[in-house]
Design an enzyme around this catalytic site. Structure first.
Site, PDB file in Angstrom:
ATOM      1  N   LYS A   1     104.521 -18.230  30.536  1.00  0.00           N
ATOM      2  CA  LYS A   1     103.337 -17.474  30.932  1.00  0.00           C
ATOM      3  C   LYS A   1     102.078 -18.026  30.290  1.00  0.00           C
ATOM      4  O   LYS A   1     101.075 -18.277  30.942  1.00  0.00           O
ATOM      5  CB  LYS A   1     103.527 -16.001  30.544  1.00  0.00           C
ATOM      6  CG  LYS A   1     102.516 -15.079  31.176  1.00  0.00           C
ATOM      7  CD  LYS A   1     101.663 -14.383  30.149  1.00  0.00           C
ATOM      8  CE  LYS A   1     100.423 -13.822  30.808  1.00  0.00           C
ATOM      9  NZ  LYS A   1      99.559 -13.121  29.871  1.00  0.00           N
TER      10      LYS A   1
ATOM     11  N   CYS B   1      98.116  -0.064  40.453  1.00  0.00           N
ATOM     12  CA  CYS B   1      99.558  -0.280  40.631  1.00  0.00           C
ATOM     13  C   CYS B   1     100.249  -0.327  39.270  1.00  0.00           C
ATOM     14  O   CYS B   1     100.857  -1.313  38.881  1.00  0.00           O
ATOM     15  CB  CYS B   1      99.789  -1.575  41.407  1.00  0.00           C
ATOM     16  SG  CYS B   1     101.420  -1.702  42.147  1.00  0.00           S
TER      17      CYS B   1
ATOM     18  N   CYS C   1      99.626   5.227  44.305  1.00  0.00           N
ATOM     19  CA  CYS C   1      99.665   4.840  45.721  1.00  0.00           C
ATOM     20  C   CYS C   1      98.659   5.644  46.542  1.00  0.00           C
ATOM     21  O   CYS C   1      98.155   5.175  47.557  1.00  0.00           O
ATOM     22  CB  CYS C   1     101.070   5.029  46.281  1.00  0.00           C
ATOM     23  SG  CYS C   1     102.331   4.115  45.382  1.00  0.00           S
TER      24      CYS C   1
ATOM     25  N   CYS D   1      95.507   3.784  46.594  1.00  0.00           N
ATOM     26  CA  CYS D   1      95.622   2.354  46.883  1.00  0.00           C
ATOM     27  C   CYS D   1      95.335   2.087  48.351  1.00  0.00           C
ATOM     28  O   CYS D   1      95.984   2.637  49.227  1.00  0.00           O
ATOM     29  CB  CYS D   1      97.018   1.846  46.527  1.00  0.00           C
ATOM     30  SG  CYS D   1      97.269   0.119  46.950  1.00  0.00           S
TER      31      CYS D   1
ATOM     32  N   CYS E   1     102.504  -1.788  51.851  1.00  0.00           N
ATOM     33  CA  CYS E   1     103.413  -1.946  50.706  1.00  0.00           C
ATOM     34  C   CYS E   1     104.741  -1.244  50.935  1.00  0.00           C
ATOM     35  O   CYS E   1     104.789  -0.028  51.076  1.00  0.00           O
ATOM     36  CB  CYS E   1     102.748  -1.391  49.446  1.00  0.00           C
ATOM     37  SG  CYS E   1     103.797  -1.486  47.987  1.00  0.00           S
TER      38      CYS E   1
END
Length: 355
Positions: A241, A316, A323, A326, A332
């Site tokens: 990462k 999220c 949601c 969103c 999704c």
DNA sequence: CTCCCGCGTG
DNA sequence: CACGCGGGAG
């Protein structure tokens, strides 16, 4: 009494409701399903049929082999305008059922990814996420190139397992004490470094890693940081990462996508990545990175990280994703599917198998 | 899969 | 006040 109404002006009759469902799935003219998106919404305004009841919706869902959670029903009940989510949820169910069109083909972008990306960008521009003010890529932006690169590396190292503002504070203290170069850290006292970077996560280990890294940079790279992925990975405390982050930010050389838990989680929720042609979620960030790189255009490789990280911090979220607010929940597959109770583990794994 | 560590959250 | 998040190393 539970009622679904598209708007107060035009309620949806039972038959209209079901017809719309079955029609839309195949034709998929418009992904949304609401009265105002239809130019000719209701030939029979104030339809005589009863509105769809919760049990009926449940029966319908079962017949379609749809996973409609209590949460979804409640959400629809609380926010009738969110009704436009349902067709897409159903569509997802369909795609699952008819398989071929849903499973992610290698290297083939998932449907609607551009809309989703655009929607997230829009949400991000209106919300303020911690990543915006504290991104470690901003570390030492005023420094000369070599020092700036070293600052980025240090900043990356410290930021792992640590909230952004904590990392930021630690970097500031190192900077103020002139301890943000390979030379200074190599000469500096480990205990001092340790106290300066406190309270970043695992500060003891990081202080010792910093000393080692400074020494390596001096011995092998003339005080600069390594410029290849492999060499970065060989530094203690630098994993995939951070190595990709450093390549992107310090060297402006994009070798891969920097995938952290946010990117990992969100890509899986969106159905953007899967294990080698299967419908299974990727199990770690590295798998996600590889899967994502197969289809995401390279110009998005860098911006995708801050975009999704911020999105993951504000909307999220790991548990209880919002949601309801969103704007891309309609695209999704995971929208409204996660349980609110943190019993998780067993429940979650069971759920993900079905997904 | 476990440990490392502090901190935010429920 | 206990739990869980968060990368990397072993």
């Amino acid at each position: 009494m539970f009622q679904i109404r598209a708007t107060s002006a035009s309620s949806l009759s039972k038959t209209q409701f079901f017809n719309t469902y079955t029609r839309r799935t195949r034709m998929s003219k418009s992904p949304t399903f609401s009265a105002n998106s239809d130019p000719n919404p209701n030939p029979n305004p104030g339809g005589s049929d009863a509105a769809v009841s919760k049990p009926e919706l449940r029966v319908f869902a079962r017949r379609k082999r749809l996973k409609m959670t209590e949460q979804q029903l409640i959400t629809v009940e609380a926010k009738p305008h969110k009704l436009d989510l349902l067709p897409d949820i159903e569509e997802f169910g369909y795609r699952n059922e008819t398989s071929s069109s849903y499973s992610i083909d290698i290297g083939k972008p998932p449907a609607n990814w551009e809309k989703v990306l655009q929607g997230i960008r829009k949400m991000r521009s209106s919300e303020d996420a911690p990543v915006d003010s504290m991104g470690c890529e901003k570390a030492g932006s005023a420094l000369p190139p070599k020092e700036r690169r070293f600052a980025v590396l240090v900043s990356s190292l410290l930021s792992s397992q640590t909230k952004d503002q904590v990392t930021h504070g630690a970097i500031q203290r190192l900077l103020q004490n002139g301890l943000l170069s390979a030379d200074a850290i190599d000469k500096g006292d480990e205990a001092t470094i340790k106290s300066l970077i406190y309270p970043v996560g695992f500060y003891t280990r990081k202080a010792s890693n910093l000393k080692k890294i400074a020494k390596i940079c001096l011995a092998k790279y003339n005080g600069d940081i390594p410029s290849s992925l492999e060499e970065l990975l060989s530094l203690p405390g630098i994993g995939p990462k951070m190595a990709h982050l450093v390549m992107n930010v310090a060297w402006d050389n994009v070798q891969g996508i920097c995938v952290d838990t946010h990117v990992h989680r969100i890509c899986n929720r969106l159905g953007w990545v899967s294990r080698a042609g299967k419908k299974q979620k990727t199990s770690n960030p590295e798998e996600t990175r590889e899967a994502l790189q197969l289809w995401l255009p390279k110009e998005e490789w860098v911006p995708i990280n801050p975009l999704l990280v911020g999105f993951g911090q504000t909307v999220c979220t790991p548990l209880r994703p919002r949601c309801g607010v969103c704007s891309v929940s309609e695209f999704c597959p995971s929208a409204f599917k996660e349980t609110s109770s943190p019993l998780s583990k067993t429940k979650k794994s069971g759920l993900s198998k079905k997904l």
